[in-house]
Design a protein around this motif. Structure first.
Motif, short mmCIF file in Angstrom:
data_model
loop_
_atom_site.label_atom_id
_atom_site.label_comp_id
_atom_site.label_asym_id
_atom_site.label_seq_id
_atom_site.Cartn_x
_atom_site.Cartn_y
_atom_site.Cartn_z
N HIS A 98 94.52 -51.00 5.31
CA HIS A 98 94.18 -49.91 4.55
C HIS A 98 93.43 -48.94 4.71
N THR A 99 92.17 -49.16 5.55
CA THR A 99 91.38 -48.18 6.07
C THR A 99 92.21 -47.22 7.02
N GLN A 100 93.10 -47.84 7.94
CA GLN A 100 93.92 -47.05 8.75
C GLN A 100 94.69 -45.99 7.77
N ILE A 101 95.26 -46.42 6.80
CA ILE A 101 96.25 -45.39 6.06
C ILE A 101 95.41 -44.57 5.17
N ALA A 102 94.11 -44.80 5.11
CA ALA A 102 93.26 -43.85 4.29
C ALA A 102 92.74 -42.98 5.20
N GLU A 103 92.50 -43.19 6.60
CA GLU A 103 92.05 -42.34 7.35
C GLU A 103 93.28 -41.42 7.76
N THR A 104 94.45 -41.93 7.95
CA THR A 104 95.66 -41.23 8.26
C THR A 104 95.92 -39.84 7.21
N VAL A 105 95.49 -40.44 5.96
CA VAL A 105 95.87 -39.25 4.93
C VAL A 105 94.54 -38.25 4.97
N ASN A 106 93.63 -38.92 5.22
CA ASN A 106 92.32 -37.88 5.42
C ASN A 106 92.58 -36.82 6.82
N SER A 107 93.25 -37.52 7.64
CA SER A 107 93.25 -36.61 8.86
C SER A 107 94.32 -35.46 8.73
N PHE A 108 95.39 -35.92 7.84
CA PHE A 108 96.33 -34.80 7.74
C PHE A 108 95.61 -33.65 6.45
N LEU A 109 95.01 -34.05 5.96
CA LEU A 109 94.31 -33.28 4.69
C LEU A 109 93.39 -32.37 5.41
N CYS A 110 92.58 -32.71 6.48
CA CYS A 110 91.51 -32.05 7.37
C CYS A 110 92.02 -31.43 8.32
N LEU A 111 93.47 -31.26 8.56
CA LEU A 111 93.72 -30.85 9.86
C LEU A 111 93.82 -29.36 9.70
N ASP B 166 101.13 -41.84 12.19
CA ASP B 166 99.74 -42.25 12.65
C ASP B 166 99.02 -41.07 13.54
N PRO B 167 98.06 -40.63 13.23
CA PRO B 167 97.55 -39.66 14.23
C PRO B 167 96.28 -40.38 15.40
N TYR B 168 96.47 -41.53 15.28
CA TYR B 168 95.39 -42.25 16.25
C TYR B 168 96.19 -42.94 17.51
N ILE B 169 97.46 -43.09 17.43
CA ILE B 169 97.96 -43.57 18.70
C ILE B 169 97.83 -42.70 19.95
N SER B 170 97.56 -43.58 21.19
CA SER B 170 97.47 -42.75 22.39
C SER B 170 98.71 -42.62 22.87
N LEU B 171 99.20 -41.55 23.08
CA LEU B 171 100.39 -41.13 23.59
C LEU B 171 100.65 -41.36 25.09
#
Length: 728
Positions: A519-532, A635-640
């Motif tokens: 759930h933390t991962q999804i929460a941070e994903t949401v906030n990552s897009f909102l703060c982009l 997912d903004p946190y994956i290492s590509l």
């Protein structure tokens, strides 16, 4: 009928009903001889049949046959019906109708045959002295400039209704054997038919048909194109009756040994080709289908066309809807055959050459027509053929290619059209792919996207992410620190805040509360897009009615629709474990995602409507609950892996470009607010400097909110309610 004949008819009918002891056979023979004597005694060959007593006598004969059948306690043939069969009454009537003597006789014969088939309940069409004249009468239908189309349609409908009740007689109507081959009519000679009704009533093999003689299928196809709406409707209903016969043998007979599928597809091609090439794609995008039955029976009565050429569009889509319903109701063998015929004759034979035209006007119109066709096709078999036509059957991972495939593949051209020099062609082609993504066909997602994400080689081998990253909170914070150091996103996480805006999800609702890492991962994903989006470019909080509530509602609706589509596709719940020995150097997102990411990378330079369509397609993809698709897009946190890009990394680079351009535009926030108010209809539209850039910034902010909402609604319901914070 004259008054004198009408009175005579009423008296006779009352006499039959009141006197059960009347000799029905004598009366039946008397009426039949009255008809035959007319041809011996008359001298006026031009006298219309309606001015004679023939119609009245035919009605009396029918009344007697019906009354006799009702009196029979078993299914034995009554004497009147035996007489009709033994003396070939129907055969003689058919000959008289063909001769049109007296004038109008064919109409009376059609009416009589129709009523016999409708009102006599006992099986008749397997009897040689019934089905043979019926076949001959069928051959007389559908002739050019016929004045009896209405009666012909009713006659054929009566036959098809009989077939629906007793599919075994289809062989006799089609004049084929059970194997579908034409044969001689009977081993019983013409002379021996007179031997008795019992012999005449025995089932025989159907007769052969000359290739020049139109059978029931050809006649129905002809009448379905009649200008008389009731005739066309009756003919189409008749075909629907035949096609919906559930017996596999009947379906095989219709599909493999008659030209029905070919004729249906041929008419669709004709109607499609009559559509002008100058239609406005916007008219087709908003086109509302009128179901075939309503269109055929009512047409455009009382309605003025809303755009030029609509009458042609109505006729085409009415017939497409009809074919779609036929396929839905028919057994599988017929559905596959008709769908394949439509694929070969319509899609490959007519549509594909138009899509590969040099003329942009032609490509634009036919892409819009195809998009509309995909939207209104519901049968699985036809949808499958349309998907194969558009995308092909490949499911192996795509390989990066520097040159177009040879021979040309339609899929390649359509995806290239999404990045066409003509913005209109790009928009309408993107709309086509969006319509495809809404259809319940697993191959669409597999072919366009999932086959390239199956190995998860977009991730750096051995890196944390997705299923491997659901561990401790320090890991999450460490990866957040890595994101902060990205040179393309300067300062968006400065001071531990989000530029003065509150996130949609709070990472800790209560101090000391232990949260699940997923759930933390999804929460941070949401906030990552909102703060982009940089704070200078955020304007939704400055204009009333531009919050996140609508996006959450729409995202939840999209998630439900996508989950409903994919529930039976066997998708995994968690990402597939990665192979540590797999090389990630050759990852290729595929042609479709490549073009979409290229478009997103140019969002600040593209027209507003085009940007809306690109983001709409990507949002649709992101809403699907496949774990690899979710990971790669949200997912903004994956290492590509080296050379790979994701949706988030593409957006990060767009933000870096935006930050540089903001510095050269004074009063940037004020300008964006003014454009936003114009787009929302709050202010009058005016010419604005850097309008494309400013509208692109607005689309970018809204797209990030939309992606955040999609990630948010993928939380379980309880966690969604638990984590909701204020809108940014």
């Amino acid at each position: 009928m004259s008054l004198k004949l009408q009175v005579k008819h009423n008296k006779h009918l009352c006499y039959v009903q009141r006197e059960p002891s009347i000799n029905l056979l004598d009366s039946f023979i008397d009426h039949w001889k009255g008809i035959t004597n007319y041809y011996i005694e008359t001298t006026d060959e031009s006298r219309p049949v309606k001015q004679t007593d023939i119609p009245w006598r035919l009605r009396q004969m029918l009344d007697i046959l019906v009354y006799e059948e009702r009196r029979q306690e078993d299914e034995e043939t009554g004497p009147c019906l035996e007489y009709l069969l033994q003396h070939k009454v129907l055969e003689t009537l058919c000959t008289l109708g063909k001769a049109q003597y007296p004038p109008g006789m064919s109409q009376q014969v059609l009416i009589f045959f129709t009523k016999v088939l409708v009102q006599i309940q006992n099986p008749l069409l397997h009897i040689i002295n019934v089905y043979r004249p019926v076949q001959k009468l069928i051959h007389l239908c559908g002739l050019p400039h016929s004045q009896t189309e209405k009666e012909e349609a009713q006659f054929l409908f009566a036959i098809c209704s009989r077939v629906k009740k007793d599919p075994h007689i289809l062989n006799y109507i089609l004049e084929t054997t059970k194997e579908g081959k034409p044969q001689r009519s009977s081993s019983v000679s013409e002379d021996r038919v007179e031997e008795g009704a019992s012999r005449a009533s025995a089932p025989e093999s159907p007769p052969s048909r000359s290739p020049a003689q139109p059978g029931i299928i050809q006649v129905l196809a002809h009448l379905a194109g009649s200008q008389k709406r009731r005739v066309a409707l009756r003919a189409m209903e008749s075909v629907l009756l035949l096609a919906s016969v559930p017996q596999v043998e009947a379906a095989e007979l219709l599909s493999q040994h008659t030209p029905l599928c070919f004729l249906l597809a041929q008419r669709l091609c004709h109607l499609y080709s009559s559509i002008p090439n100058t239609l406005d794609p916007a008219d087709l995008h908003s086109y509302a289908l009128k179901q075939w039955r309503a269109e055929v029976s009512q047409g455009g009565a009382g309605d003025r066309p809303s755009f030029p050429g609509q009458e042609h569009v109505d006729r085409f889509f009415s017939w497409l809807d009809y074919c779609d319903q036929l396929i839905n109701k028919a057994p599988q063998v017929f559905a596959v055959k008709l769908s394949s015929a439509l694929h070969q004759q319509w899609l490959t034979g007519v549509v594909q050459p138009q899509l590969l035209q040099v003329s942009e006007v032609v490509v634009l119109t036919h892409t819009a027509l195809l998009s509309c066709s995909v939207r209104y096709v519901h049968s699985a078999a036809l949808l499958h053929q349309m998907v194969l036509f558009l995308l092909g059957s490949d499911t192996d991972p795509e390989q990066r290619a520097d040159t177009p495939p040879q021979p040309p593949v339609l899929r390649y051209h359509l995806i290239e059209h999404c990045d066409h020099i003509s913005d209109e062609i790009s928009i309408v082609t993107l709309q086509l792919f969006e319509e495809l993504l809404k259809k319940p066909n697993r191959h669409i997602l597999t072919n366009l996207v999932l086959r390239n994400l199956e190995s998860r080689s977009y991730r750096l081998p051995g890196s944390g992410g997705g299923d491997e990253r659901l561990g401790t909170e320090p890991d999450l914070l460490e990866e957040s620190d890595e994101l902060e150091e990205d040179p393309f996103v300067p300062g968006i996480y400065a001071d531990g805040g989000f530029g003065g805006s509150e996130p949609l999800l709070c990472l800790s609702s209560h101090k000391g509360e232990k949260r699940s890492s997923a759930h933390t991962q999804i929460a941070e994903t949401v906030n990552s897009f909102l703060c982009l989006v940089p704070q200078e470019a955020k304007t939704s909080h400055l204009v009333q009615g531009a919050g996140c509530e609508t996006y959450v509602h729409d995202a939840l609706k999209s998630l439900k629709e996508c989950s409903s589509l994919s529930v039976e596709w066997g998708w995994p719940d968690t990402p597939k474990p990665t192979d540590v020995h797999l090389s990630a150097a050759d990852f290729y997102e595929g042609h479709f995602l490549k073009v979409l990411f290229d478009r997103i990378a140019r969002i600040l330079e593209q027209p507003y409507v085009l940007n809306l369509q690109v983001t709409s397609v990507l949002s649709c993809l992101a809403a699907f609950p496949h774990p690899h698709l979710h990971e790669y897009l949200l997912d903004p946190y994956i290492s590509l892996s080296p050379g790979a890009r994701s949706l988030f990394s593409t957006l990060v680079r767009v933000m870096g470009e935006l930050m540089q351009r903001i510095q050269h535009l004074p009063s940037f926030t004020h300008r964006v607010v003014a454009v936003r108010r114009q787009l929302m209809g709050l202010d009058e539209q005016t010419m604005t400097d850097h309008g494309t850039l400013l509208k692109g910034v607005i689309v970018l902010e809204e797209f990030c909110k939309e992606l955040a909402a999609i990630a948010f609604v993928k939380l379980p319901l309880g966690d969604r309610e638990h984590h909701v914070g204020s809108n940014p």
